[in-house]
Design a protein around this motif. Structure first.
Motif, PDB file in Angstrom:
ATOM      1  N   ALA A 288       0.771  -0.713   0.271  1.00  0.00           N
ATOM      2  CA  ALA A 288       0.047  -0.174   0.388  1.00  0.00           C
ATOM      3  C   ALA A 288       0.808   1.380   0.063  1.00  0.00           C
ATOM      4  CB  ALA A 288      -0.522  -0.008   1.299  1.00  0.00           C
ATOM      5  N   GLY A 289       0.144   2.566  -0.396  1.00  0.00           N
ATOM      6  CA  GLY A 289       1.259   4.090  -0.666  1.00  0.00           C
ATOM      7  C   GLY A 289       0.319   4.869  -1.495  1.00  0.00           C
ATOM      8  N   TRP A 290       0.147   5.958  -1.099  1.00  0.00           N
ATOM      9  CA  TRP A 290       0.233   7.034  -1.379  1.00  0.00           C
ATOM     10  C   TRP A 290       0.818   7.999  -3.082  1.00  0.00           C
ATOM     11  CZ3 TRP A 290       0.873   6.124   3.936  1.00  0.00           C
ATOM     12  CH2 TRP A 290      -0.165   6.200   4.552  1.00  0.00           C
ATOM     13  N   GLY A 291       1.035   6.842  -3.110  1.00  0.00           N
ATOM     14  CA  GLY A 291       2.267   6.976  -4.521  1.00  0.00           C
ATOM     15  C   GLY A 291       1.147   6.966  -6.093  1.00  0.00           C
ATOM     16  N   ARG A 292       2.543   7.612  -7.214  1.00  0.00           N
ATOM     17  CA  ARG A 292       1.383   7.409  -8.544  1.00  0.00           C
ATOM     18  C   ARG A 292       0.271   6.141  -8.757  1.00  0.00           C
ATOM     19  NH1 ARG A 292       4.500   9.054 -13.269  1.00  0.00           N
ATOM     20  NH2 ARG A 292       5.238   7.036 -13.373  1.00  0.00           N
ATOM     21  N   THR A 293      -1.093   6.512  -9.593  1.00  0.00           N
ATOM     22  CA  THR A 293      -1.855   5.653  -9.500  1.00  0.00           C
ATOM     23  C   THR A 293      -2.128   5.127 -10.987  1.00  0.00           C
ATOM     24  OG1 THR A 293      -3.640   7.055  -9.871  1.00  0.00           O
ATOM     25  CG2 THR A 293      -3.186   5.533  -7.818  1.00  0.00           C
ATOM     26  N   SER A 294      -0.766   5.436 -11.801  1.00  0.00           N
ATOM     27  CA  SER A 294      -0.847   5.783 -13.324  1.00  0.00           C
ATOM     28  C   SER A 294       0.617   6.083 -14.496  1.00  0.00           C
ATOM     29  CB  SER A 294      -2.384   6.578 -14.282  1.00  0.00           C
ATOM     30  OG  SER A 294      -1.682   6.228 -15.584  1.00  0.00           O
ATOM     31  N   THR A 295       0.684   5.275 -14.686  1.00  0.00           N
ATOM     32  CA  THR A 295       2.187   5.082 -15.352  1.00  0.00           C
ATOM     33  C   THR A 295       2.425   7.002 -16.400  1.00  0.00           C
ATOM     34  OG1 THR A 295       1.716   3.850 -17.295  1.00  0.00           O
ATOM     35  CG2 THR A 295       2.793   2.885 -15.784  1.00  0.00           C
ATOM     36  N   GLU A 296       1.152   7.572 -16.740  1.00  0.00           N
ATOM     37  CA  GLU A 296       1.014   8.513 -17.618  1.00  0.00           C
ATOM     38  C   GLU A 296       1.311   9.831 -17.251  1.00  0.00           C
ATOM     39  OE1 GLU A 296      -1.236   5.496 -18.168  1.00  0.00           O
ATOM     40  OE2 GLU A 296       0.492   5.230 -19.617  1.00  0.00           O
ATOM     41  N   SER A 297       0.436   9.346 -15.204  1.00  0.00           N
ATOM     42  CA  SER A 297       0.068  10.439 -14.758  1.00  0.00           C
ATOM     43  C   SER A 297       1.024  11.258 -13.665  1.00  0.00           C
ATOM     44  CB  SER A 297      -1.113  10.429 -14.239  1.00  0.00           C
ATOM     45  OG  SER A 297      -2.073  11.331 -13.406  1.00  0.00           O
ATOM     46  N   GLU A 298       2.056  11.875 -13.646  1.00  0.00           N
ATOM     47  CA  GLU A 298       2.494  12.434 -12.125  1.00  0.00           C
ATOM     48  C   GLU A 298       2.235  12.413 -11.137  1.00  0.00           C
ATOM     49  OE1 GLU A 298       5.889  13.129 -12.528  1.00  0.00           O
ATOM     50  OE2 GLU A 298       6.206  11.720 -14.392  1.00  0.00           O
ATOM     51  N   SER A 299       0.374  12.709 -10.952  1.00  0.00           N
ATOM     52  CA  SER A 299       0.381  13.011  -9.839  1.00  0.00           C
ATOM     53  C   SER A 299      -0.255  11.819  -9.223  1.00  0.00           C
ATOM     54  CB  SER A 299      -1.282  13.536  -9.956  1.00  0.00           C
ATOM     55  OG  SER A 299      -2.214  12.525 -11.096  1.00  0.00           O
ATOM     56  N   THR A 300      -0.103  12.227  -8.023  1.00  0.00           N
ATOM     57  CA  THR A 300      -0.417  10.836  -6.256  1.00  0.00           C
ATOM     58  C   THR A 300      -1.567  10.460  -6.116  1.00  0.00           C
ATOM     59  OG1 THR A 300       1.088  12.822  -4.749  1.00  0.00           O
ATOM     60  CG2 THR A 300       2.159  11.086  -5.847  1.00  0.00           C
ATOM     61  N   SER A 301      -1.952   9.946  -5.162  1.00  0.00           N
ATOM     62  CA  SER A 301      -2.907   9.678  -4.440  1.00  0.00           C
ATOM     63  C   SER A 301      -2.592  10.674  -3.294  1.00  0.00           C
ATOM     64  CB  SER A 301      -3.198   8.674  -4.069  1.00  0.00           C
ATOM     65  OG  SER A 301      -4.416   7.737  -3.710  1.00  0.00           O
TER      66      SER A 301
END
Length: 254
Positions: A148-161
């Motif tokens: 688990a983590g608060w990292g990115r959810t897509s290789t296409e986006s730089e935004s994190t969760s």
């Protein structure tokens, strides 16, 4: 070396040449506070801010990856949404960073670090510890674990969760991370690392998730460390370091 550091951005000063970072892929939002051991780390280094994951192993120690070091680290416990205030959160500064003495930044071997907290965490429903494995315990290939983590959810986006996300991943044979000098796993060391994540499933951890635990049967068996853009990823094998963890915690206990 073609590696994927599962950390934070921007972090080029920490990484070996050509290093990558990644994200939780194919996962879902975790039930709030269902993982009370999770720690969110805010790291300051050379005037820049970074994030990592970690996990509480005692009232005053958090375990994370050694590459999550910095000039100053603040630990947030009891968090679900890290972008807003939550009554359950505890903000604690780090008194001492203790990376493994044989940590190698170039290869990410022995990528493990203890953080001694400036004060003890208040244990309650939203904040708790997680069990560590027995020394040299082996997780059988084919075992399903979670990360688990608060990292990115897509290789296409730089935004994190903003909220904690989780995914199930399979422990793979060491041979699935082959030491091919021309491949992405040239620095894989089976005695200190775990090969995790079925390529057919396409599920993985990564950017912003570094330092978080690989949980197998309620035990922290691994630490998110590095890997190529697609699974399997490489995790620090916690059971190898149990004697060092125990001895270090005993030595530093007040």
């Amino acid at each position: 070396m073609w590696v994927q550091i599962l950390l934070l951005l921007p972090m080029a000063f920490l990484l070996p040449p050509g290093a990558w970072a990644g994200e939780i892929i194919g996962g879902w939002e975790a039930k709030p506070h269902s993982r009370p051991y999770m720690a969110h780390l805010k790291i300051q280094r050379r005037g820049k801010s970074y994030v990592c994951g970690g996990f509480l192993v005692s009232e005053n120690f958090v375990l994370t990856a050694a590459h999550c070091n910095g000039d100053n680290i603040t630990v947030y416990l009891g968090a679900h949404n890290i972008q807003q205030w939550e009554w359950s959160q505890q903000k604690i500064s780090v008194r001492r960073q203790i990376p493994h003495p044989q940590y190698k930044r170039e290869t990410l071997n022995n990528d493990i670090m203890l953080l001694q907290l400036a004060k003890r965490a208040k244990l309650k429903r939203e904040v708790g510890t997680i069990a560590l494995p027995r020394a040299n315990e082996i997780v059988k290939p084919g075992t399903w674990c979670s990360v688990a983590g608060w990292g990115r959810t897509s290789t296409e986006s730089e935004s994190t969760s903003a909220t904690l996300r989780e995914v199930t991943v399979m422990v793979m044979l060491d041979a699935k991370c082959p030491k091919d000098p021309y491949g992405p796993y040239d620095n894989y060391n089976p005695s200190t690392m775990m090969c995790v994540g079925d390529p057919a499933q396409g599920k993985d951890s990564s950017k912003g998730d570094s330092g978080g635990p690989l949980v197998c049967r309620k035990t922290a068996q691994g630490i998110v460390s590095w890997g190529p853009p697609t699974p399997p990823g490489v995790y620090t094998r916690v059971s190898t370091f149990i004697p060092w963890i125990r001895a270090t915690m005993r030595r530093l206990q007040p």
